[in-house]
Motif scaffolding. Structure first.
Motif, PDB file in Angstrom:
ATOM      1  N   VAL A   1      34.237  51.074  53.336  1.00 28.11           N
ATOM      2  CA  VAL A   1      34.021  50.079  52.154  1.00 28.11           C
ATOM      3  C   VAL A   1      33.550  48.626  53.012  1.00 28.11           C
ATOM      4  O   VAL A   1      34.493  48.118  53.664  1.00 28.11           O
ATOM      5  N   LYS A   2      32.437  48.094  52.822  1.00 28.97           N
ATOM      6  CA  LYS A   2      32.198  46.838  53.236  1.00 28.97           C
ATOM      7  C   LYS A   2      32.646  45.512  52.690  1.00 28.97           C
ATOM      8  O   LYS A   2      33.317  44.827  53.293  1.00 28.97           O
ATOM      9  N   ASP A   3      32.693  45.749  51.275  1.00 26.38           N
ATOM     10  CA  ASP A   3      33.234  44.295  50.579  1.00 26.38           C
ATOM     11  C   ASP A   3      34.407  45.074  49.509  1.00 26.38           C
ATOM     12  O   ASP A   3      34.184  46.141  48.804  1.00 26.38           O
ATOM     13  N   ILE A   4      35.252  44.288  49.460  1.00 26.13           N
ATOM     14  CA  ILE A   4      36.232  44.790  48.244  1.00 26.13           C
ATOM     15  C   ILE A   4      35.862  43.919  47.129  1.00 26.13           C
ATOM     16  O   ILE A   4      35.712  42.609  47.012  1.00 26.13           O
ATOM     17  N   LYS A   5      35.700  44.523  45.840  1.00 23.53           N
ATOM     18  CA  LYS A   5      35.458  44.006  44.631  1.00 23.53           C
ATOM     19  C   LYS A   5      36.553  43.703  43.963  1.00 23.53           C
ATOM     20  O   LYS A   5      37.338  44.508  43.633  1.00 23.53           O
TER      21      LYS A   5
ATOM     22  N   LYS B   1      25.767  38.299  31.629  1.00 23.90           N
ATOM     23  CA  LYS B   1      25.795  39.552  32.479  1.00 23.90           C
ATOM     24  C   LYS B   1      26.704  39.611  33.487  1.00 23.90           C
ATOM     25  O   LYS B   1      27.413  38.686  33.831  1.00 23.90           O
ATOM     26  N   LEU B   2      26.731  40.930  33.950  1.00 28.05           N
ATOM     27  CA  LEU B   2      27.779  40.960  35.046  1.00 28.05           C
ATOM     28  C   LEU B   2      27.131  40.645  36.254  1.00 28.05           C
ATOM     29  O   LEU B   2      26.105  40.976  36.664  1.00 28.05           O
ATOM     30  N   LYS B   3      27.763  39.887  36.966  1.00 23.08           N
ATOM     31  CA  LYS B   3      27.287  39.489  38.274  1.00 23.08           C
ATOM     32  C   LYS B   3      28.250  39.404  39.418  1.00 23.08           C
ATOM     33  O   LYS B   3      29.268  38.776  39.077  1.00 23.08           O
ATOM     34  N   GLY B   4      27.882  39.575  40.564  1.00 24.77           N
ATOM     35  CA  GLY B   4      28.933  39.587  41.751  1.00 24.77           C
ATOM     36  C   GLY B   4      28.718  38.201  42.531  1.00 24.77           C
ATOM     37  O   GLY B   4      27.289  37.799  42.770  1.00 24.77           O
ATOM     38  N   TYR B   5      29.698  37.757  42.735  1.00 25.59           N
ATOM     39  CA  TYR B   5      29.604  36.208  43.715  1.00 25.59           C
ATOM     40  C   TYR B   5      30.388  36.808  45.107  1.00 25.59           C
ATOM     41  O   TYR B   5      31.534  37.029  45.145  1.00 25.59           O
ATOM     42  N   ARG B   6      29.576  36.383  45.994  1.00 24.75           N
ATOM     43  CA  ARG B   6      30.258  36.325  47.636  1.00 24.75           C
ATOM     44  C   ARG B   6      30.870  35.075  47.750  1.00 24.75           C
ATOM     45  O   ARG B   6      30.196  33.855  47.557  1.00 24.75           O
ATOM     46  N   ILE B   7      31.785  34.991  48.562  1.00 25.81           N
ATOM     47  CA  ILE B   7      32.349  33.904  48.917  1.00 25.81           C
ATOM     48  C   ILE B   7      32.220  33.613  50.457  1.00 25.81           C
ATOM     49  O   ILE B   7      32.121  34.672  51.536  1.00 25.81           O
TER      50      ILE B   7
ATOM     51  N   VAL C   1      33.864  40.449  46.924  1.00 23.47           N
ATOM     52  CA  VAL C   1      33.127  39.931  46.038  1.00 23.47           C
ATOM     53  C   VAL C   1      33.627  39.744  44.568  1.00 23.47           C
ATOM     54  O   VAL C   1      34.472  40.819  44.188  1.00 23.47           O
ATOM     55  N   PHE C   2      33.504  38.695  43.977  1.00 25.12           N
ATOM     56  CA  PHE C   2      34.137  38.429  42.720  1.00 25.12           C
ATOM     57  C   PHE C   2      33.266  38.940  41.649  1.00 25.12           C
ATOM     58  O   PHE C   2      31.871  38.353  41.655  1.00 25.12           O
ATOM     59  N   ARG C   3      33.287  39.689  40.676  1.00 27.07           N
ATOM     60  CA  ARG C   3      32.376  40.081  39.657  1.00 27.07           C
ATOM     61  C   ARG C   3      32.869  39.308  38.489  1.00 27.07           C
ATOM     62  O   ARG C   3      33.945  39.605  37.823  1.00 27.07           O
ATOM     63  N   ASP C   4      31.835  38.477  37.808  1.00 25.94           N
ATOM     64  CA  ASP C   4      32.248  37.664  36.542  1.00 25.94           C
ATOM     65  C   ASP C   4      31.630  38.424  35.447  1.00 25.94           C
ATOM     66  O   ASP C   4      30.451  38.901  35.262  1.00 25.94           O
ATOM     67  N   ILE C   5      32.502  38.498  34.568  1.00 24.33           N
ATOM     68  CA  ILE C   5      32.066  39.136  33.224  1.00 24.33           C
ATOM     69  C   ILE C   5      32.371  38.353  32.080  1.00 24.33           C
ATOM     70  O   ILE C   5      32.899  37.214  32.002  1.00 24.33           O
TER      71      ILE C   5
ATOM     72  N   CYS D   1      41.093  45.280  42.038  1.00 25.27           N
ATOM     73  CA  CYS D   1      42.009  44.375  41.158  1.00 25.27           C
ATOM     74  C   CYS D   1      41.161  43.574  40.153  1.00 25.27           C
ATOM     75  O   CYS D   1      40.220  43.218  40.289  1.00 25.27           O
ATOM     76  N   LEU D   2      42.107  43.418  39.214  1.00 26.99           N
ATOM     77  CA  LEU D   2      41.564  42.770  37.985  1.00 26.99           C
ATOM     78  C   LEU D   2      42.482  41.305  37.819  1.00 26.99           C
ATOM     79  O   LEU D   2      43.701  41.315  37.954  1.00 26.99           O
ATOM     80  N   VAL D   3      41.587  40.404  37.728  1.00 22.88           N
ATOM     81  CA  VAL D   3      42.180  38.881  37.408  1.00 22.88           C
ATOM     82  C   VAL D   3      41.865  38.586  36.213  1.00 22.88           C
ATOM     83  O   VAL D   3      40.863  38.483  35.837  1.00 22.88           O
ATOM     84  N   TYR D   4      43.002  38.419  35.527  1.00 24.20           N
ATOM     85  CA  TYR D   4      42.793  37.789  34.313  1.00 24.20           C
ATOM     86  C   TYR D   4      43.125  36.316  34.345  1.00 24.20           C
ATOM     87  O   TYR D   4      43.975  35.711  34.861  1.00 24.20           O
ATOM     88  N   VAL D   5      42.058  35.291  33.886  1.00 23.66           N
ATOM     89  CA  VAL D   5      41.959  34.192  33.807  1.00 23.66           C
ATOM     90  C   VAL D   5      42.621  33.612  32.641  1.00 23.66           C
ATOM     91  O   VAL D   5      42.071  33.669  31.582  1.00 23.66           O
ATOM     92  N   ILE D   6      43.867  32.806  32.460  1.00 24.27           N
ATOM     93  CA  ILE D   6      44.392  32.199  31.122  1.00 24.27           C
ATOM     94  C   ILE D   6      44.534  30.705  31.423  1.00 24.27           C
ATOM     95  O   ILE D   6      45.180  30.433  32.475  1.00 24.27           O
TER      96      ILE D   6
END
Length: 298
Positions: A56-60, A104-110, A120-124, A178-183
């Motif tokens: 696994v190269k990147d953890i999503k 759209k579903l899009k991945g962002y690299r840091i 990679v953070f995937r924004d939904i 991992c799922l991150v809920y932003v509240i």
């Protein structure tokens, strides 16, 4: 002798006096231990991170949350902390139109400098209480399980296996760990029960797969105590109560809830903002990697 006339008594001001401002309760000691001066250590640790599975190269990591909670701003704030400047890779809508700016579903690299970090953070699309609005529960679950390709545009009806953006047999690299809920702190109490029900369904389904969840509580500077001094965040009774409310509503334990301040109107980065962001990121990445190890062993 001249007579002295007494002055008439001044009329009393009958107008109601303004109420004294209510002081936000500051605790005598912080309720959570936090190292404010280890920002360099946090950065070095995260910069050296590599996924435990060599395949696994990147953890999503999937980021979900209510419209306007600050999902995209959180992703940008992580990038800001590493870049040492204000960035805007994930576009943010500054208007309060009540609609999700992310469609759209899009991945962002840091990145740190010119180096890309292995997560990679995937924004939904933002969640809405209405069943037919916002990203669907099934879409979020499918995205976590790796069935949804980047670029998928969210619709009223969830993705099906017949869609070109559906991956039938996802690899470990396709999956999110991992799922991150932003509240947002200022709307925790008013969060619609229908929205909470959606989060509970998602939590139950992904918990069956062992996928960890973290809550990132944004807009903590709505608390005056914290706005004046970010280092008061764990002295604030108000913030603690809001975090407990998040835990009670969604079911995520308190030690997986992190209060942060996203970058909003700043034009320079600040250590006290960065260290809160990086501490949340450290826990997110470690939990995701723990799940990756478990998945690889099975």
């Amino acid at each position: 002798m001249g007579s002295s006339e007494s002055k008439p008594a001044e009329p009393e001001d009958l107008a109601p006096k303004p109420a004294a401002p209510v002081q936000e309760q500051e605790l005598d000691k912080p309720w959570r231990s936090f190292k404010w001066d280890n920002i360099s250590e946090l950065k070095r640790s995260l910069e050296k991170f590599t996924p435990s599975d060599p395949n696994v190269k990147d953890i999503k990591i999937l980021v979900a949350g209510q419209i306007g909670a600050g999902k995209s701003s959180f992703i940008n704030s992580i990038n800001n902390a590493f870049q040492g400047r204000i960035t805007s890779a994930a576009l943010v809508n500054s208007s309060s139109c009540g609609k999700s700016f992310t469609t759209k579903l899009k991945g962002y690299r840091i990145r740190t400098g010119k180096v890309t970090l292995p997560f990679v953070f995937r924004d939904i699309m933002g969640l809405e209480p209405d069943v037919l609005a916002g990203s669907q529960t099934e879409d979020i679950i499918n995205a976590l399980f790796g069935h949804v390709k980047d670029g998928y545009e969210f619709k009223k009806n969830p993705l099906t296996h017949e869609d070109q953006h559906y991956t039938s047999d996802p690899s470990l690299s396709d999956q999110a760990f991992c799922l991150v809920y932003v509240i947002a702190a200022d709307t925790v109490k008013m969060t619609d029960d229908k929205l909470i029900d959606k989060l509970k369904v998602i939590r139950q389904r992904i918990s069956e797969r062992g996928i960890p969840q973290v809550i990132v509580m944004t807009k903590v500077d709505e608390c005056t105590l914290v706005k004046n001094d970010p280092r008061k965040i764990y002295y604030s009774k108000k913030i603690k109560e809001k975090m407990q409310m998040c835990s009670d509503k969604v079911g995520v334990p308190m030690n997986n809830i992190f209060p942060v301040k996203n970058y909003h109107d700043e034009i320079e980065t600040e250590d006290d903002i960065d260290v809160l962001i990086l501490k949340a990121l450290e826990q997110i990445v470690n939990l995701a990697d723990d799940r990756l190890i478990e998945n690889s062993d099975n």
